[in-house]
Scaffold this motif. Structure first.
Motif, PDB file in Angstrom:
ATOM      1  N   HIS A 163      33.585  -0.237 -43.331  1.00 50.01           N
ATOM      2  CA  HIS A 163      33.792   0.687 -42.230  1.00 50.01           C
ATOM      3  C   HIS A 163      34.144   2.086 -43.081  1.00 50.01           C
ATOM      4  CE1 HIS A 163      33.301  -2.301 -38.912  1.00 50.01           C
ATOM      5  NE2 HIS A 163      34.272  -3.096 -39.946  1.00 50.01           N
ATOM      6  N   GLU A 164      34.634   1.931 -44.267  1.00 53.83           N
ATOM      7  CA  GLU A 164      34.969   3.251 -44.880  1.00 53.83           C
ATOM      8  C   GLU A 164      33.857   4.454 -45.061  1.00 53.83           C
ATOM      9  OE1 GLU A 164      34.652   0.572 -48.338  1.00 53.83           O
ATOM     10  OE2 GLU A 164      34.954   0.341 -46.065  1.00 53.83           O
ATOM     11  N   ASP A 165      32.681   3.831 -45.208  1.00 46.43           N
ATOM     12  CA  ASP A 165      31.565   4.816 -45.797  1.00 46.43           C
ATOM     13  C   ASP A 165      31.079   5.496 -44.268  1.00 46.43           C
ATOM     14  OD1 ASP A 165      31.933   4.160 -48.248  1.00 46.43           O
ATOM     15  OD2 ASP A 165      30.418   2.310 -47.984  1.00 46.43           O
ATOM     16  N   LEU A 166      31.249   6.454 -44.329  1.00 42.01           N
ATOM     17  CA  LEU A 166      30.983   7.636 -43.001  1.00 42.01           C
ATOM     18  C   LEU A 166      29.865   8.277 -43.600  1.00 42.01           C
ATOM     19  CD1 LEU A 166      34.343   8.129 -41.420  1.00 42.01           C
ATOM     20  CD2 LEU A 166      32.837   6.102 -40.965  1.00 42.01           C
ATOM     21  N   ASP A 167      28.938   8.621 -42.258  1.00 40.03           N
ATOM     22  CA  ASP A 167      27.638   9.748 -42.542  1.00 40.03           C
ATOM     23  C   ASP A 167      28.663  11.157 -42.168  1.00 40.03           C
ATOM     24  OD1 ASP A 167      25.589  11.236 -42.407  1.00 40.03           O
ATOM     25  OD2 ASP A 167      24.532  10.138 -41.248  1.00 40.03           O
ATOM     26  N   PRO A 168      28.719  11.946 -43.284  1.00 43.26           N
ATOM     27  CA  PRO A 168      29.253  13.235 -43.115  1.00 43.26           C
ATOM     28  C   PRO A 168      28.302  14.078 -41.906  1.00 43.26           C
ATOM     29  CG  PRO A 168      28.507  12.992 -45.298  1.00 43.26           C
ATOM     30  CD  PRO A 168      28.325  11.866 -44.781  1.00 43.26           C
ATOM     31  N   THR A 169      27.151  13.999 -41.950  1.00 44.46           N
ATOM     32  CA  THR A 169      26.281  14.505 -40.804  1.00 44.46           C
ATOM     33  C   THR A 169      26.603  14.473 -39.431  1.00 44.46           C
ATOM     34  OG1 THR A 169      24.571  13.107 -41.096  1.00 44.46           O
ATOM     35  CG2 THR A 169      24.564  14.561 -42.653  1.00 44.46           C
ATOM     36  N   LYS A 170      27.186  13.284 -39.204  1.00 41.36           N
ATOM     37  CA  LYS A 170      27.400  13.042 -37.882  1.00 41.36           C
ATOM     38  C   LYS A 170      28.302  13.687 -37.336  1.00 41.36           C
ATOM     39  CE  LYS A 170      24.607   9.238 -37.374  1.00 41.36           C
ATOM     40  NZ  LYS A 170      24.907   7.849 -37.298  1.00 41.36           N
ATOM     41  N   GLU A 171      28.380  14.031 -35.963  1.00 40.51           N
ATOM     42  CA  GLU A 171      29.177  14.828 -35.341  1.00 40.51           C
ATOM     43  C   GLU A 171      30.761  14.339 -35.148  1.00 40.51           C
ATOM     44  OE1 GLU A 171      29.829  16.681 -30.661  1.00 40.51           O
ATOM     45  OE2 GLU A 171      27.875  15.820 -31.357  1.00 40.51           O
ATOM     46  N   ASP A 172      30.779  12.870 -35.077  1.00 40.67           N
ATOM     47  CA  ASP A 172      32.261  12.593 -35.019  1.00 40.67           C
ATOM     48  C   ASP A 172      32.617  12.164 -36.381  1.00 40.67           C
ATOM     49  OD1 ASP A 172      30.290  10.394 -35.568  1.00 40.67           O
ATOM     50  OD2 ASP A 172      30.896   9.017 -33.932  1.00 40.67           O
ATOM     51  N   TYR A 173      32.309  12.528 -37.634  1.00 37.77           N
ATOM     52  CA  TYR A 173      32.550  12.415 -38.847  1.00 37.77           C
ATOM     53  C   TYR A 173      34.377  12.410 -39.077  1.00 37.77           C
ATOM     54  CZ  TYR A 173      33.216  12.622 -44.031  1.00 37.77           C
ATOM     55  OH  TYR A 173      33.921  12.546 -44.997  1.00 37.77           O
ATOM     56  N   HIS A 174      34.709  13.778 -38.783  1.00 33.26           N
ATOM     57  CA  HIS A 174      35.906  13.861 -38.935  1.00 33.26           C
ATOM     58  C   HIS A 174      36.917  13.194 -38.263  1.00 33.26           C
ATOM     59  CE1 HIS A 174      35.082  17.277 -41.705  1.00 33.26           C
ATOM     60  NE2 HIS A 174      34.173  17.791 -41.099  1.00 33.26           N
ATOM     61  N   GLU A 175      36.468  12.969 -36.765  1.00 37.72           N
ATOM     62  CA  GLU A 175      37.207  11.953 -36.110  1.00 37.72           C
ATOM     63  C   GLU A 175      37.600  10.869 -36.632  1.00 37.72           C
ATOM     64  OE1 GLU A 175      37.188  10.370 -31.518  1.00 37.72           O
ATOM     65  OE2 GLU A 175      35.835  11.831 -32.112  1.00 37.72           O
TER      66      GLU A 175
END
Length: 768
Positions: free
Chosen positions: A101-113
């Protein structure tokens, strides 16, 4: 998470699906029997799953060594190693494994959260290190300590603060508190967290840690390296974070309790940013909470909570609003959460009483109600700001009981090793000596005096020399070992016999030892001094100065403590000879020879003269006369005079340089005739003399005598002749003092008469 490990993740995933189905069912108004039955079945499944999550912090919450013992080192009584009094403990705190679950899509709106959420899920929010002390000397069991639940409701604010009730005549008392908190602002990677400086400080940290750890600021810290090593053993999964603490007990026996309290985010409800919300209805529907890595929407939880509120009406369950209204510090908020839990337990108790009273047609109905009460409380804490901190899954405590004891006071016997044969000294130096004693305890320096024959006491100044040697050897400065000391009298002493007395103490034990002290006049024996004086006044080229000195101590002091300085022209650059003997050749190139003999104290390195430096001029040895081959002859026919001739008088060459180099005849002066004493009858006396050089160092001496033969025909008697000569050293030009030789000649001289008479005369008188 709770007991069950990875399996509970699947429960949570299943929970999310069931909640979605539950919402659909609750929002429909159909009253068909099969739908109502489906709703009840779904609720039971939800209750069962959530109740499983409430089973506690589990074995992965926090772990470390449970019990230890430290012995305070006060007196070392044997040859064993030094007792180590500090400890290092590793504290492992379980966290949420966010693998996958550590790989997040930085383009998503909730990335930083989500990224910040991952940081909180994968790390320890805070870890508090507490130390408590009780003076109980029970060797087996530490005194009973308050439960974690009751301790959490106490504000730990003051060193020495009493904790709990009196036990064994005393109390547990707080010694120290330090807290590490996750610095989310400074943490930029969920793998490598950053922790702020201590945020809660009570008591003296330095009093409970090794000095070197305090100096290096390494007493209580998060250990990234150990964490990664632990992860490497588990498929690189970060399931635990490692913290390290170093502890050293003060010099106070009893029981110490090291307590570690952790707060993680395995269940992550609404945070402080939502603290202005006062009711469940005010919580935004699009907000999310985390149970492990699974996110749930607040909207679904609110719907389930509303349904449960209806079902539990009349059982006295607390309103979740009390959680929203909690204010104050951590302890105050924790108290509200505890009151909330207490009211839930009271509601469950009422259900239990109704079951006992037979109010339920089915016992399973009471069980379902109790499960629903747990579910109700669970959702309330998820939705109330900051209340998820108090889930058991987010909290873990571990305690280390450390028994600190003093070793038995087995006092070692003191000892003193003085020079067995005694101490020998000269009277121009203050007597000094070295010795060993022990056991060394840091401040038990021995004392000593010198006793005269009359009992007068002369103080000794005693100081340690260098490091302490262990009883078994080596050079470490440790207690219980031997130590070397130097003792010096406070003044010089007259020649004579004395007694040295040294006392060593170790606690109540005392050891006294004595050894003799002999003090000698500073110098050589009179015979030895006279011998050296004679030799120094008889220095000749080509010979050697032979030194064999005897000090007044004679053989009592080892010869290697003496120094003999014998040099030519000057002593300034002369290296000494160890001992009292030396042979120094004297070459023709030297002008003077010097001699000095000293003694050096082996204890203070002071040097004193036994034969003060003396410098003497070197002389040329005079030649000598050899009269062994002398032939005598008289001549003359007169009765008034005659001549006495001494032929083959030899002058022996003198040594002028080393290697037995001798003078030549050319370097000899012509011998001179000195005093001539004649004892002749009739009386004839010398009138003149002269010397003839025969060559090769051979000489003839002629002496003329005059007198009156009278009627005698023979002159007879004795003549003593004195001769002198010098030699000049051809190498350095030095002329010797005169060599004097005396020769005695028997004279018998007859004079022939020209007319009448016979030989006549008288015999020479006997020699006197």
């Amino acid at each position: 998470m709770a007991q069950g490990g990875a399996g509970k993740v699947y429960f949570v995933l299943y929970l999310a699906v069931i909640l979605e189905l539950l919402i659909i069912i609750v929002e429909r108004d159909e009253a068909e029997e099969h739908l109502i039955q489906k709703q009840k079945e779904t609720m039971r499944i939800v209750e069962s799953i959530l109740s499983q999550l409430q089973t506690g912090a589990g074995s992965e919450g926090i772990s470390t060594k449970p019990k230890d013992e430290i012995t305070l080192q006060e007196v070392k009584t044997g040859d064993g190693p030094e007792i180590r009094q500090d400890r290092e403990y590793e504290i492992e705190v379980g966290v949420t494994d966010i693998s996958g679950h550590e790989d997040l899509d930085p383009t998503k709106e909730d990335y930083h959260e989500k990224y910040r959420t991952n940081i909180r899920l994968a790390n320890v929010e805070e870890l508090e290190y507490q130390i408590f002390f009780h003076p109980s000397l029970d060797p087996e069991q530490s005194p009973t300590f308050p439960s974690s639940d009751s301790l959490e409701l106490i504000n730990l604010t003051e060193e020495g603060q009493i904790i709990g009730d009196e036990i064994d005549g005393d109390y547990w008392r707080l010694q120290m508190v330090r807290r590490l908190e996750l610095d989310t602002g400074a943490t930029h990677s969920w793998e490598e967290p950053m922790y702020s400086d201590f945020t809660h400080e009570v008591g003296d940290l330095a009093a409970h840690a090794p000095p070197e750890a305090i100096k290096a600021d390494s007493v209580f810290w998060y250990d990234q390296n150990s964490t990664m090593e632990l992860a490497a053993k588990d498929d690189n999964k970060l399931k635990k974070r490692v913290f390290v603490v170093r502890f050293q007990a003060p010099q106070k026996p009893g029981w110490y309790k090291l307590r570690f309290g952790s707060r993680t985010n395995k269940i992550l409800g609404l945070g402080g940013a939502d603290a202005d919300m006062l009711t469940i209805d005010a919580v935004p529907d699009d907000a999310k909470v985390n149970i492990g890595t699974v996110q749930l929407k607040v909207k679904e939880l609110k719907t389930v909570h509303k349904e449960l509120t209806k079902r539990l009406e009349g059982l006295g369950v607390p309103s979740a609003e009390m959680l929203f209204e909690a204010r104050g510090g951590e302890v105050e908020v924790r108290q509200v959460a505890a009151d909330y839990d207490k009211q839930l337990e009271e509601a469950k108790k009422r259900v239990s009483e109704r079951r006992v009273a037979g109010e339920f047609d089915d016992d399973n109905e009471a069980t379902r109600l109790m499960s629903q009460i747990d579910l109700y409380g669970y959702i309330g804490k998820l939705l109330a700001p900051n209340m998820s901190d108090f889930f058991q899954q987010n909290q873990g405590t571990k305690e280390i009981d450390i028994r600190v004891i003093k070793p038995p006071m087995n006092i070692a016997d003191p000892y003193v090793d003085l020079p067995p044969e005694g101490v020998f000294y000269f009277d121009k130096l203050r007597p000094a000596f070295t010795f060993t004693s022990g056991p060394f305890q840091g401040n038990n320096v021995p004392t000593g005096i010198i006793l005269t024959a009359s009992g007068q006491q002369i103080p000794l100044s005693i100081e340690p020399i260098g490091a302490v040697a262990e009883a078994g050897g080596g050079s470490e400065s440790v207690r219980g070992g031997k130590k070397l000391y130097k003792a010096v009298a406070d003044r010089v002493l007259e020649p004579g016999n004395y007694t040295i007395q040294v006392v060593q103490k170790n606690a109540s034990k005392v050891k006294e030892e004595v050894t003799p002290l002999e003090v000698y006049p500073t110098g050589l024996t009179q015979d030895s001094k006279n011998d050296l004086d004679f030799k120094m006044n008889s220095l000749y080229y080509g010979y050697a100065l032979t030194v064999e000195a005897t000090p007044t101590s004679e053989g009592k002091i080892p010869a290697n403590q003496f120094r003999t300085y014998a040099g030519l022209n000057s002593l300034e650059q002369t290296a000494p000879t160890y001992g009292l003997s030396q042979i120094m050749k004297i070459p023709a190139s030297a002008q003077t020879a010097s001699l000095r003999i000293t003694w050096i104290s082996p204890y203070t390195n002071e040097e004193v003269d036994l034969y003060p430096a003396a410098s003497k001029t070197i002389n040329q040895e005079p030649p000598s006369f050899d009269f062994t081959r002398v032939s005598t002859k008289t001549s003359g026919t007169s009765t008034k005079k005659f001549t006495l001739s001494l032929r083959d008088i030899r002058v022996v060459p003198a040594i002028v340089d080393t290697s037995a180099v001798t003078s030549t005849p050319d370097e000899l002066s012509m011998p001179e005739v000195g005093e001539i004493t004649a004892s002749l009858a009739p009386d004839f006396q010398p009138t003149e003399s002269y010397v003839e050089d025969q060559g090769d160092g051979m000489y003839t001496v002629n002496i003329n005598f005059e007198g009156d033969l009278g009627r005698e025909e023979e002159i007879s008697g004795y003549v003593d002749i004195s001769l002198s000569t010098t030699v000049r050293n051809s190498i350095n030009g030095v002329t010797s003092s005169p060599a004097v030789g005396t020769f005695n000649v028997t004279v018998s001289h007859e004079v022939a008469r020209t007319r009448g008479g016979g030989p006549g005369g008288r015999r020479p008188p006997p020699r006197r």
